[in-house]
Design an enzyme around this catalytic site. Structure first.
Site, mmCIF file in Angstrom:
data_model
loop_
_atom_site.group_PDB
_atom_site.id
_atom_site.type_symbol
_atom_site.label_atom_id
_atom_site.label_comp_id
_atom_site.label_asym_id
_atom_site.label_seq_id
_atom_site.Cartn_x
_atom_site.Cartn_y
_atom_site.Cartn_z
ATOM 1 N N HIS A 34 13.687 4.475 2.812
ATOM 2 C CA HIS A 34 13.239 5.196 1.901
ATOM 3 C C HIS A 34 14.557 5.075 0.798
ATOM 4 O O HIS A 34 14.862 6.842 0.273
ATOM 5 C CB HIS A 34 12.769 6.690 2.103
ATOM 6 C CG HIS A 34 11.471 6.354 2.282
ATOM 7 N ND1 HIS A 34 10.462 6.291 1.693
ATOM 8 C CD2 HIS A 34 10.786 6.344 3.939
ATOM 9 C CE1 HIS A 34 9.314 5.800 2.192
ATOM 10 N NE2 HIS A 34 9.759 5.831 3.616
ATOM 11 N N ASP A 36 16.000 2.273 -1.069
ATOM 12 C CA ASP A 36 16.053 0.942 -1.528
ATOM 13 C C ASP A 36 15.536 1.512 -3.213
ATOM 14 O O ASP A 36 16.250 0.686 -4.353
ATOM 15 C CB ASP A 36 15.473 -0.019 -1.224
ATOM 16 C CG ASP A 36 13.266 0.017 -0.795
ATOM 17 O OD1 ASP A 36 13.533 1.488 -0.895
ATOM 18 O OD2 ASP A 36 13.134 -1.167 -0.846
ATOM 19 N N GLY A 121 -0.256 -2.866 8.655
ATOM 20 C CA GLY A 121 -0.390 -1.797 8.757
ATOM 21 C C GLY A 121 0.718 -1.106 9.849
ATOM 22 O O GLY A 121 0.829 0.027 9.747
ATOM 23 N N LEU A 124 6.183 -3.335 9.523
ATOM 24 C CA LEU A 124 6.682 -4.312 9.725
ATOM 25 C C LEU A 124 6.387 -5.493 8.631
ATOM 26 O O LEU A 124 6.790 -6.311 8.369
ATOM 27 C CB LEU A 124 6.270 -5.242 11.072
ATOM 28 C CG LEU A 124 6.458 -3.762 12.081
ATOM 29 C CD1 LEU A 124 6.115 -4.670 13.077
ATOM 30 C CD2 LEU A 124 7.834 -3.605 12.581
ATOM 31 N N SER A 125 6.037 -5.205 7.002
ATOM 32 C CA SER A 125 5.694 -5.638 6.497
ATOM 33 C C SER A 125 5.009 -6.772 6.153
ATOM 34 O O SER A 125 5.512 -7.891 5.461
ATOM 35 C CB SER A 125 6.839 -5.889 5.467
ATOM 36 O OG SER A 125 7.456 -5.176 4.999
ATOM 37 N N SER A 126 3.439 -6.680 6.846
ATOM 38 C CA SER A 126 3.108 -7.861 6.234
ATOM 39 C C SER A 126 2.380 -8.310 5.365
ATOM 40 O O SER A 126 2.532 -9.797 4.648
ATOM 41 C CB SER A 126 1.655 -7.778 7.219
ATOM 42 O OG SER A 126 0.916 -6.586 6.444
ATOM 43 N N ASP A 171 11.810 -5.174 1.430
ATOM 44 C CA ASP A 171 10.796 -6.148 2.334
ATOM 45 C C ASP A 171 10.752 -7.297 1.861
ATOM 46 O O ASP A 171 10.591 -8.090 3.165
ATOM 47 C CB ASP A 171 9.508 -5.196 2.332
ATOM 48 C CG ASP A 171 9.397 -3.677 3.209
ATOM 49 O OD1 ASP A 171 10.458 -2.965 3.473
ATOM 50 O OD2 ASP A 171 8.056 -3.624 2.337
ATOM 51 N N TYR A 221 3.444 6.927 -0.318
ATOM 52 C CA TYR A 221 4.832 6.951 -0.489
ATOM 53 C C TYR A 221 4.902 6.394 -2.097
ATOM 54 O O TYR A 221 6.083 7.261 -2.438
ATOM 55 C CB TYR A 221 4.443 5.268 -0.584
ATOM 56 C CG TYR A 221 5.953 4.132 -0.310
ATOM 57 C CD1 TYR A 221 6.861 4.417 0.076
ATOM 58 C CD2 TYR A 221 5.473 4.268 -1.731
ATOM 59 C CE1 TYR A 221 7.514 3.172 -0.129
ATOM 60 C CE2 TYR A 221 6.770 2.735 -1.552
ATOM 61 C CZ TYR A 221 7.989 2.561 -1.292
ATOM 62 O OH TYR A 221 9.329 1.399 -1.774
HETATM 63 C C1 GLA Z 1 8.798 0.542 2.603
HETATM 64 C C2 GLA Z 1 8.765 -0.386 1.024
HETATM 65 C C3 GLA Z 1 9.905 -0.404 1.213
HETATM 66 C C4 GLA Z 1 10.818 0.395 1.657
HETATM 67 C C5 GLA Z 1 10.515 0.960 2.705
HETATM 68 C C6 GLA Z 1 11.366 2.576 3.027
HETATM 69 O O1 GLA Z 1 8.281 -0.241 2.984
HETATM 70 O O2 GLA Z 1 7.675 -1.683 0.347
HETATM 71 O O3 GLA Z 1 10.074 -0.679 -0.692
HETATM 72 O O4 GLA Z 1 10.979 1.932 0.032
HETATM 73 O O5 GLA Z 1 9.334 1.575 2.654
HETATM 74 O O6 GLA Z 1 12.326 2.141 3.574
#
Ligand code: GLA
Length: 385
Positions: A34, A36, A121, A124-126, A171, A221
């Site tokens: 949190h 970026d 969910g 891990l950034s799917s 991500d 978020y």
């Molecule tokens: C998610 C967002 C990122 C980042 C993280 C927290 O993954 O997509 O840009 O803010 O949360 O670090």
């Protein structure tokens, strides 16, 4: 899913063989959570869990999408790319195609089968993996040269403006720019980056999913983003800074009186987390894994107490990990409110770690956590089949 099975599925759905495989990675983040979107430095790494796109160029006026485990085909008409914002499945692809077209890239019709091994969910950034893999596919089929950083930025734009999640750049950058066995130290205010070998000696990173049902993560978020923007505006009245990450802990102590309540807590997390990233990278570079582990724990406490994005599931999972003698540190990663933790665990102790933490977690929470076998890989891959 095995490659041969995916290729068979492709053929039975689309009636022709897949010709190419484009992939982009899911990611972990070692530290720098949190921050970026506050111009801070982050330290992510790309995973073997990925979005695999089996593809065939058709030249028709439509992009046809199919997905492992989901029946049916989603069709995106190339001259109506603005119309798919409401789609539950396919909106990321449509958003990427829309913004590529806006940049002047000719979108070529194609059939795409998505085998995404990044759990949805999971933190891990799917979504980033889907966006970046789609962007690569469409650029390759348009025959245009592309810059991976540009693709990451375009993918972020699709997520922000098309899917409506106000995420930062971490991500998509990790998904596109990740490098095997390295973490990427990325300065989110300049996009300057450095690859740092993720050398953990006798230790490894264990990735665990708390499996909390996905619930309103995107809206919570977006609220956090507003809170840190409020903090920045208040501080800018007395200090000439462009982002919260520019403040050292000492600077922050001087201006903290301007903030109150949750806004003060959120800003304090950001400033201290940025400081921890610096210390963590230094620790990793000299092989001081104990210090790295300690900083991971601190990061988790801060995300719990100051940023308030953990919840009982992530707190339980990381606390159980921390109790293990062969674990040097553990924390939640990603947006939070659910999703994954990473823990630094002695390689020889991993099996027992997973067994004990898994059992105790299920007893405490009432359902099981998942543990993934992960490795650090390149971000994007392109392959002829
Ligand atoms: C998610 C967002 C990122 C980042 C993280 C927290 O993954 O997509 O840009 O803010 O949360 O670090």
């Amino acid at each position: 899913m095995e490659r041969t099975d995916a290729m068979q599925s492709f053929e039975s759905i689309f009636g022709a063989k897949a010709e190419d495989l484009f992939t982009a990675a899911g990611r972990i983040n070692v530290i720098g959570e949190h921050v970026d979107y506050c111009g801070g430095k982050v330290f992510p790494a790309a995973l073997n869990l990925r979005c695999n796109v089996y593809a065939r160029k058709t030249g028709a006026n439509v992009i046809r999408l199919a997905f492992r485990g989901i029946d049916g085909i989603v069709e995106l008409e190339i001259d109506k790319l603005d119309d798919y914002r409401g789609l539950k499945i396919g909106n990321y692809q449509a958003g990427v195609a829309y913004y590529l077209a806006e940049k002047g890239v000719e979108i070529v019709g194609c059939d795409l089968f998505y085998d995404c091994t990044v759990p949805f969910g999971s933190g891990l950034s799917s979504s980033a993996a889907i966006e970046v893999a789609t962007a690569v596919t469409l650029c390759e089929y348009a025959g245009v040269k592309y810059d991976k950083v540009e693709l990451a930025l375009l993918s972020q734009k699709a997520e922000n403006l098309y899917a409506g999640v106000n995420c930062g750049i971490m991500d998509q950058f990790a998904s596109a720019m990740g490098k095997k066995d390295h973490a990427v130290l990325l300065d989110c205010s300049t996009l300057a980056y450095e690859y740092v070998p993720l050398k953990l000696g006798d230790y490894c990173l264990v990735v665990a999913n708390c499996n909390k049902p996905h619930n309103l993560v995107e809206s919570k978020y977006n609220v956090r983003r507003q809170e840190v923007e409020t903090a920045l505006k208040a501080i800018q009245k007395v200090k000439d800074v462009k982002c919260l990450a520019e403040l050292t802990p000492k600077d922050f102590a001087e201006v903290k009186y301007l903030l109150s309540g949750v806004v003060a807590k959120r800003a304090e997390h950001v400033v201290m987390e940025c400081d921890r990233v610096k210390k963590a990278v230094d620790a990793l570079k000299v092989g001081d894994l104990e210090e790295l582990g300690r900083l991971l724990n601190e990061s988790h406490y801060s995300l719990c107490e100051l940023y308030e994005v953990t919840g009982k599931e992530l707190d339980t999972l990381s606390a159980l990990a921390r109790k293990e003698t062969d674990c040097l540190g553990s924390r939640m990663i990603g947006a939070g409110f659910g999703g994954c933790t990473i823990s630094i665990v002695k390689k020889s102790a991993v099996d027992g770690f997973i067994r004990r933490v898994g059992t105790a977690y299920a007893e405490a929470i009432g359902y099981k956590a998942s543990f993934y076998e992960t490795s650090i890989e390149d971000g994007i891959t392109v392959e002829k089949l």
